[in-house]
Design a protein around this motif. Structure first.
Motif, mmCIF file in Angstrom:
data_model
loop_
_atom_site.group_PDB
_atom_site.id
_atom_site.type_symbol
_atom_site.label_atom_id
_atom_site.label_comp_id
_atom_site.label_asym_id
_atom_site.label_seq_id
_atom_site.Cartn_x
_atom_site.Cartn_y
_atom_site.Cartn_z
ATOM 1 N N THR A 93 0.404 -20.324 -2.740
ATOM 2 C CA THR A 93 -0.981 -20.534 -3.171
ATOM 3 C C THR A 93 -1.921 -19.608 -2.401
ATOM 4 N N ALA A 94 -1.715 -19.505 -1.102
ATOM 5 C CA ALA A 94 -2.553 -18.630 -0.272
ATOM 6 C C ALA A 94 -2.381 -17.169 -0.677
ATOM 7 N N GLU A 97 -4.263 -12.199 -3.204
ATOM 8 C CA GLU A 97 -4.076 -11.183 -4.239
ATOM 9 C C GLU A 97 -5.301 -11.107 -5.142
ATOM 10 N N GLN A 98 -5.809 -12.253 -5.543
ATOM 11 C CA GLN A 98 -6.998 -12.300 -6.402
ATOM 12 C C GLN A 98 -8.199 -11.669 -5.689
ATOM 13 N N GLN A 99 -8.378 -11.980 -4.426
ATOM 14 C CA GLN A 99 -9.506 -11.450 -3.672
ATOM 15 C C GLN A 99 -9.402 -9.940 -3.475
ATOM 16 N N LEU A 100 -8.194 -9.435 -3.305
ATOM 17 C CA LEU A 100 -8.007 -8.011 -3.047
ATOM 18 C C LEU A 100 -8.004 -7.166 -4.317
ATOM 19 N N ASN A 124 -10.274 -1.956 -1.834
ATOM 20 C CA ASN A 124 -9.420 -1.244 -0.886
ATOM 21 C C ASN A 124 -9.137 -2.094 0.346
ATOM 22 N N TRP A 125 -10.080 -2.981 0.688
ATOM 23 C CA TRP A 125 -9.981 -3.765 1.922
ATOM 24 C C TRP A 125 -10.428 -5.208 1.669
ATOM 25 N N ALA A 126 -10.043 -6.107 2.548
ATOM 26 C CA ALA A 126 -10.418 -7.519 2.410
ATOM 27 C C ALA A 126 -11.937 -7.701 2.461
ATOM 28 N N VAL A 127 -12.567 -7.070 3.442
ATOM 29 C CA VAL A 127 -14.030 -7.039 3.520
ATOM 30 C C VAL A 127 -14.418 -5.724 2.856
ATOM 31 N N PRO A 128 -15.069 -5.790 1.692
ATOM 32 C CA PRO A 128 -15.307 -4.564 0.926
ATOM 33 C C PRO A 128 -15.899 -3.422 1.759
ATOM 34 N N PRO A 183 0.909 -6.849 -5.516
ATOM 35 C CA PRO A 183 0.684 -5.409 -5.376
ATOM 36 C C PRO A 183 -0.611 -5.014 -4.680
ATOM 37 N N ALA A 184 -1.638 -5.849 -4.771
ATOM 38 C CA ALA A 184 -2.910 -5.493 -4.110
ATOM 39 C C ALA A 184 -2.771 -5.646 -2.607
#
Length: 113
Positions: free
Chosen positions: A66-67, A72-75, A79-83, A112-113
């Protein structure tokens, strides 16, 4: 570590981006690392009877999945976790990615992200 080496720019200077960075780190270190992965690799932290370990491990694997799906959805499309900036979050995400890949999970195919 990131604060001791500000020249590495691993924490955003922008207050909103900094808050997002710490939001990620808090969630990753508690819900993902301590709980989900803890359930998988240290079920004895959650229950005292070894007969219950398989159920705790199964729930941990579900929580990890789930995490990872949320990550994956957030990325997606970033390019990065924090845009717009590589941060300590990306290094922490790499820890989960590589550890899970070493454990035999098809990370590249699933996430893949």
């Amino acid at each position: 570590l990131a604060r001791r080496h500000p020249e590495a720019q691993l924490i955003p200077k922008d207050p909103e981006a900094e808050a997002r960075c710490f939001e990620w780190m808090n969630w990753l270190s508690t819900a993902v690392h301590a709980v989900a992965f803890g359930q998988v690799v240290r079920p004895q932290r959650f229950v005292t009877d070894a007969k219950d370990y398989p159920a705790v491990i199964a729930k941990g694997l579900q929580n990890v999945g789930t995490a990872f799906a949320f990550i994956e959805q957030q990325l997606h499309g970033r390019n990065w976790a924090v845009p717009d900036q590589y941060t300590i979050v990306d290094a922490y995400l790499l820890f989960f990615y590589l550890g899970s890949k070493r454990a035999g999970n098809p990370m590249q195919e699933r996430y893949p992200a």
